[in-house]
Design an enzyme around this catalytic site. Structure first.
Site, PDB file in Angstrom:
ATOM      1  N   THR A 118       0.988  -1.120  -0.420  1.00 31.71           N
ATOM      2  CA  THR A 118       0.282   0.431  -0.088  1.00 31.71           C
ATOM      3  C   THR A 118       1.006   0.746  -0.015  1.00 31.71           C
ATOM      4  O   THR A 118       1.597   1.307   0.921  1.00 31.71           O
ATOM      5  CB  THR A 118      -0.795  -0.285   1.057  1.00 31.71           C
ATOM      6  OG1 THR A 118      -1.467  -0.766   1.045  1.00 31.71           O
ATOM      7  CG2 THR A 118      -1.982   0.917   1.351  1.00 31.71           C
ATOM      8  N   GLU A 148      -3.622  -4.518  -2.808  1.00 25.28           N
ATOM      9  CA  GLU A 148      -4.079  -5.572  -2.445  1.00 25.28           C
ATOM     10  C   GLU A 148      -5.403  -5.265  -0.976  1.00 25.28           C
ATOM     11  O   GLU A 148      -5.098  -4.486  -0.393  1.00 25.28           O
ATOM     12  CB  GLU A 148      -3.248  -6.462  -1.708  1.00 25.28           C
ATOM     13  CG  GLU A 148      -3.853  -7.756  -0.791  1.00 25.28           C
ATOM     14  CD  GLU A 148      -4.501  -8.703  -2.093  1.00 25.28           C
ATOM     15  OE1 GLU A 148      -4.016  -8.665  -3.020  1.00 25.28           O
ATOM     16  OE2 GLU A 148      -5.155  -8.987  -1.617  1.00 25.28           O
ATOM     17  N   ASN A 208      -9.490   1.169   3.243  1.00 31.52           N
ATOM     18  CA  ASN A 208      -9.378   1.245   4.319  1.00 31.52           C
ATOM     19  C   ASN A 208      -9.760   2.360   4.506  1.00 31.52           C
ATOM     20  O   ASN A 208     -10.169   2.546   6.377  1.00 31.52           O
ATOM     21  CB  ASN A 208      -7.807   1.386   3.899  1.00 31.52           C
ATOM     22  CG  ASN A 208      -7.437  -0.262   4.303  1.00 31.52           C
ATOM     23  OD1 ASN A 208      -8.181  -1.500   3.833  1.00 31.52           O
ATOM     24  ND2 ASN A 208      -6.482  -0.336   4.549  1.00 31.52           N
ATOM     25  N   CYS A 260      -3.398  -1.982   8.999  1.00 30.07           N
ATOM     26  CA  CYS A 260      -3.226  -1.507   8.103  1.00 30.07           C
ATOM     27  C   CYS A 260      -3.966   0.038   8.133  1.00 30.07           C
ATOM     28  O   CYS A 260      -3.846   1.038   8.081  1.00 30.07           O
ATOM     29  CB  CYS A 260      -3.968  -2.148   7.040  1.00 30.07           C
ATOM     30  SG  CYS A 260      -3.507  -3.492   5.823  1.00 30.07           S
ATOM     31  N   LYS A 263      -2.160   2.894  10.715  1.00 32.96           N
ATOM     32  CA  LYS A 263      -0.897   3.799   9.330  1.00 32.96           C
ATOM     33  C   LYS A 263      -1.179   4.082   7.953  1.00 32.96           C
ATOM     34  O   LYS A 263      -1.085   5.170   7.309  1.00 32.96           O
ATOM     35  CB  LYS A 263      -0.262   2.298   9.031  1.00 32.96           C
ATOM     36  CG  LYS A 263      -0.191   1.579   8.047  1.00 32.96           C
ATOM     37  CD  LYS A 263       1.543   0.648   7.502  1.00 32.96           C
ATOM     38  CE  LYS A 263       0.871  -0.321   6.094  1.00 32.96           C
ATOM     39  NZ  LYS A 263       0.425  -0.067   4.844  1.00 32.96           N
ATOM     40  N   ARG A 328      -0.397  -5.996  15.378  1.00 32.56           N
ATOM     41  CA  ARG A 328       0.428  -4.668  14.577  1.00 32.56           C
ATOM     42  C   ARG A 328      -0.559  -3.483  15.054  1.00 32.56           C
ATOM     43  O   ARG A 328      -2.473  -3.966  14.805  1.00 32.56           O
ATOM     44  CB  ARG A 328       0.942  -4.369  13.778  1.00 32.56           C
ATOM     45  CG  ARG A 328       1.869  -5.259  13.267  1.00 32.56           C
ATOM     46  CD  ARG A 328       2.809  -5.366  12.096  1.00 32.56           C
ATOM     47  NE  ARG A 328       1.742  -5.762  11.476  1.00 32.56           N
ATOM     48  CZ  ARG A 328       1.942  -6.425   9.614  1.00 32.56           C
ATOM     49  NH1 ARG A 328       2.601  -6.049   9.066  1.00 32.56           N
ATOM     50  NH2 ARG A 328       1.516  -7.169   9.361  1.00 32.56           N
TER      51      ARG A 328
HETATM   52  P1  NAD Z   1       4.796  -7.732   6.277  1.00 37.79           P
HETATM   53  O1  NAD Z   1       5.823  -6.920   7.841  1.00 37.79           O
HETATM   54  O2  NAD Z   1       4.334  -8.117   7.511  1.00 37.79           O
HETATM   55  O3  NAD Z   1       5.829  -8.274   5.842  1.00 37.79           O
HETATM   56  C1  NAD Z   1       6.748  -7.702   4.601  1.00 37.79           C
HETATM   57  C2  NAD Z   1       7.681  -8.783   4.439  1.00 37.79           C
HETATM   58  O4  NAD Z   1       8.655  -8.148   3.070  1.00 37.79           O
HETATM   59  C3  NAD Z   1       9.244  -8.994   5.594  1.00 37.79           C
HETATM   60  O5  NAD Z   1       8.732 -10.874   5.522  1.00 37.79           O
HETATM   61  C4  NAD Z   1      10.155  -8.554   5.408  1.00 37.79           C
HETATM   62  O6  NAD Z   1      11.404  -9.574   5.673  1.00 37.79           O
HETATM   63  C5  NAD Z   1      10.370  -8.340   3.631  1.00 37.79           C
HETATM   64  N1  NAD Z   1      11.387  -7.382   3.081  1.00 37.79           N
HETATM   65  C6  NAD Z   1      11.105  -5.784   3.307  1.00 37.79           C
HETATM   66  N2  NAD Z   1      12.254  -5.910   2.592  1.00 37.79           N
HETATM   67  C7  NAD Z   1      12.381  -6.558   1.238  1.00 37.79           C
HETATM   68  C8  NAD Z   1      13.581  -6.576   0.547  1.00 37.79           C
HETATM   69  N3  NAD Z   1      14.133  -5.900   0.126  1.00 37.79           N
HETATM   70  N4  NAD Z   1      13.455  -8.040  -0.210  1.00 37.79           N
HETATM   71  C9  NAD Z   1      13.226  -9.057   0.751  1.00 37.79           C
HETATM   72  N5  NAD Z   1      12.398  -9.133   1.887  1.00 37.79           N
HETATM   73  C10 NAD Z   1      12.323  -8.134   2.114  1.00 37.79           C
HETATM   74  O7  NAD Z   1       4.187  -6.817   5.800  1.00 37.79           O
HETATM   75  P2  NAD Z   1       2.768  -7.370   5.130  1.00 37.79           P
HETATM   76  O8  NAD Z   1       1.460  -6.951   6.222  1.00 37.79           O
HETATM   77  O9  NAD Z   1       2.409  -8.370   4.507  1.00 37.79           O
HETATM   78  O10 NAD Z   1       2.119  -6.059   4.058  1.00 37.79           O
HETATM   79  C11 NAD Z   1       3.273  -5.170   3.124  1.00 37.79           C
HETATM   80  C12 NAD Z   1       2.514  -4.174   2.661  1.00 37.79           C
HETATM   81  O11 NAD Z   1       1.077  -4.777   1.918  1.00 37.79           O
HETATM   82  C13 NAD Z   1       2.070  -3.124   3.351  1.00 37.79           C
HETATM   83  O12 NAD Z   1       2.497  -2.266   2.331  1.00 37.79           O
HETATM   84  C14 NAD Z   1       0.820  -3.060   3.634  1.00 37.79           C
HETATM   85  O13 NAD Z   1       0.237  -1.867   3.698  1.00 37.79           O
HETATM   86  C15 NAD Z   1      -0.053  -3.368   2.369  1.00 37.79           C
HETATM   87  N6  NAD Z   1      -1.039  -4.740   2.857  1.00 37.79           N
HETATM   88  C16 NAD Z   1      -1.420  -5.181   4.292  1.00 37.79           C
HETATM   89  C17 NAD Z   1      -2.317  -6.427   4.089  1.00 37.79           C
HETATM   90  C18 NAD Z   1      -2.746  -7.150   5.214  1.00 37.79           C
HETATM   91  O14 NAD Z   1      -3.168  -7.423   5.689  1.00 37.79           O
HETATM   92  N7  NAD Z   1      -1.213  -6.965   6.139  1.00 37.79           N
HETATM   93  C19 NAD Z   1      -3.605  -5.680   2.989  1.00 37.79           C
HETATM   94  C20 NAD Z   1      -3.564  -5.147   2.144  1.00 37.79           C
HETATM   95  C21 NAD Z   1      -2.503  -4.907   1.444  1.00 37.79           C
END
Ligand code: NAD
Length: 467
Positions: A118, A148, A208, A260, A263, A328
């Protein structure tokens, strides 16, 4: 797929399920080693089977090596975190931009760099600029925004049966690749919305923010319900049955949290302010949500006789909602410290045994057994809507408690059933009998509200003990 968090791992496994050949890359060695052993680093229902099935079919694998694995790929999805900058509230884009740079340095043929994280409007254009400067041959990279919408706890169903797929893309080859990725969904008749980059980015934030506003709205209506003698569950049903409104996200509770809404509302508000556009409704929702945590703590204190000093409290659920291990910005992280500050001892139980709980709530003792958690407690607080709680033996839990009072901040339990199980009181949020039990114990007269089918006098009998 860059990032194997809640979004990356689910998206990677689901894309493999659609028949694509997927490599999930993460820089966190422990995650990749766990995945290679067949162990899933997060709690998400059904994900273990989905991953196992696609790994054994040879469509899904895991790696620490980003550069070696993006070569020859049609699309590289960036699904890394975009946390809040604690000072400004803006989204921290450093992980996205670092990943995009690494991808651009490594690709050796036309590849679409897809932002799944996001990100605020303008980020994909920034990624396009950055990557075009780094790729070996001009035109090797094009960008696409593909936000997503999955919900933790229901992530696989949300991904596999999407209400809509949003793709922001301005390059024809990239558009073809992206529509190809989602072709199985398009064939099922699911809605594909192809837009410009900024529009796709904004759809995610607007969605969101709107959902957060909806939750804040019903939370405030719940407060009014208590004051006027209405029942928020019924109000929500009446409200949500209107197809213009819809019933989702009309569940009153202790305030929204998670990885989400907090933030993303902050980031949207910060971005809008930069453009001089006041988003007053979003701002109000942020403020109402912050205030809600304090009002929940005050409610618990009142219900416990006006003081929490020396009180033993049992808490069911620590994660920001049920069916996930994600802590979180969980409401429990605000509410529980307020209870501790007021002198309570807190023992908590969460079915996912979230790894972060010990670090984030060091003064809260954790117990994997619900009855032990409730033993000798003066009140049981339901913080999270874990469905599994509904199968717990309430009689045994009530018997174990010093004072069997349930404060159900999620309106998860059926109040009559709780009372029949031996609890002396069951107080939810915005439920019609709540007002008499809590906050205004002052001179206001208790008015007997019309009986609901199946409700019993036991509810009213419970009232004077606290008032
Ligand atoms: P998360 O923190 O669970 O996972 C992020 C992963 O990325 C971590 O495992 C981290 O080690 C890895 N990472 C970071 N930099 C990297 C790099 N350079 N190379 C390889 N791996 C790397 O995050 P999340 O909850 O999956 O969210 C990811 C994005 O999706 C965010 O922007 C969030 O806002 C968005 N999002 C999250 C949700 C949700 O429900 N969690 C839903 C929709 C959108």
């Amino acid at each position: 797929m860059i990032g194997t968090g809640y979004v990356g791992l689910v998206t990677g496994a689901c894309l493999a399920e659609l028949g694509h050949d997927v490599v999930c890359v993460d820089k966190d060695r422990r995650k990749i080693e766990a995945l290679d052993r067949g162990s899933i680093p997060i709690y998400e229902p059904g994900l273990d089977e989905l991953v196992a099935r696609n790994v054994s079919a040879g469509r899904l694998r895991f790696s620490l090596d980003l550069a070696g694995n993006v070569k020859g790929r049609d699309a590289v999805f960036i699904a890394v975190g975009t946390p809040s900058n604690p000072e400004t509230g803006q989204a921290d884009l450093s992980y996205v931009l670092a990943a995009a740079a690494e991808v651009a340095d490594a690709i050796d043929q036309f590849t679409v760099i897809v932002t799944k994280s996001t990100v605020p409007t303008g980020t994909n254009r920034l990624v396009a600029e950055l990557t075009s400067q780094r790729v070996r041959a001009p035109g090797d990279a094009a960008v696409a925004s593909n936000p997503e919408f999955l919900r933790e706890g229901a992530a696989i169903a949300d991904f596999m049966k999407p209400d809509r797929i949003v793709i922001g893309v301005e390059d024809e080859r990239a558009r073809r690749v992206m529509t190809g990725v989602y072709d199985p969904f398009v064939r099922e008749g699911r809605r594909l919305i192809v837009t410009g980059l900024e529009t796709a980015e904004l759809v995610k934030y607007a969605a969101n923010a709107f959902l957060a506003v909806k939750v804040s709205f019903i939370n405030e209506v719940a407060d009014l319900c208590e004051a006027v003698g209405a029942d928020v569950d019924d109000v929500a049903q009446g409200l949500g049955s209107d197809t213009r409104i819809g019933s989702a996200f009309l569940e009153a509770g202790p305030g929204w949290g998670g990885s989400c809404f907090p933030k993303d509302t902050r980031a949207l508000d910060a971005a809008a302010r930069e453009y001089g556009i006041p988003l007053r409704v979003v701002r109000s929702s942020i403020e109402a949500n912050a205030a809600r945590k304090g009002s929940m703590a005050a409610r618990i204190e009142k219900l416990c006789g006006g003081s929490l000093a020396g009180k033993k409290l049992a808490v069911f659920g620590l994660t920001f909602k049920g069916q996930t291990d994600d802590m979180r910005e969980s409401p429990s992280l605000d509410v529980l410290p307020m209870l501790l500050e007021r002198g309570a001892q807190v023992r908590a139980h969460d079915p996912s045994m979230p790894a972060a709980a010990g670090r984030l709530l060091p003064q809260v003792s954790l117990d994997s057994d619900p009855v032990n958690t409730a033993r000798d407690a003066d009140a049981l607080i339901v913080m999270t809507d874990w469905k599994v709680f509904l199968g717990y033996d309430l009689r045994e839990i009530a018997r174990a408690m010093a004072d069997p009072m349930m404060i159900d901040l999620r309106n998860l339990f059926d109040r009559d059933e709780v009372l029949r199980s031996g609890f002396r009181a069951c107080v939810g949020v915005g439920r019609w009998n709540t007002q008499a039990v809590e906050l205004d114990a002052g001179p206001r007269e208790y008015r007997p509200f019309p009986r609901r089918r199946g409700s019993s006098d036991a509810i009213c009998v419970a009232v004077p003990a606290v008032a």
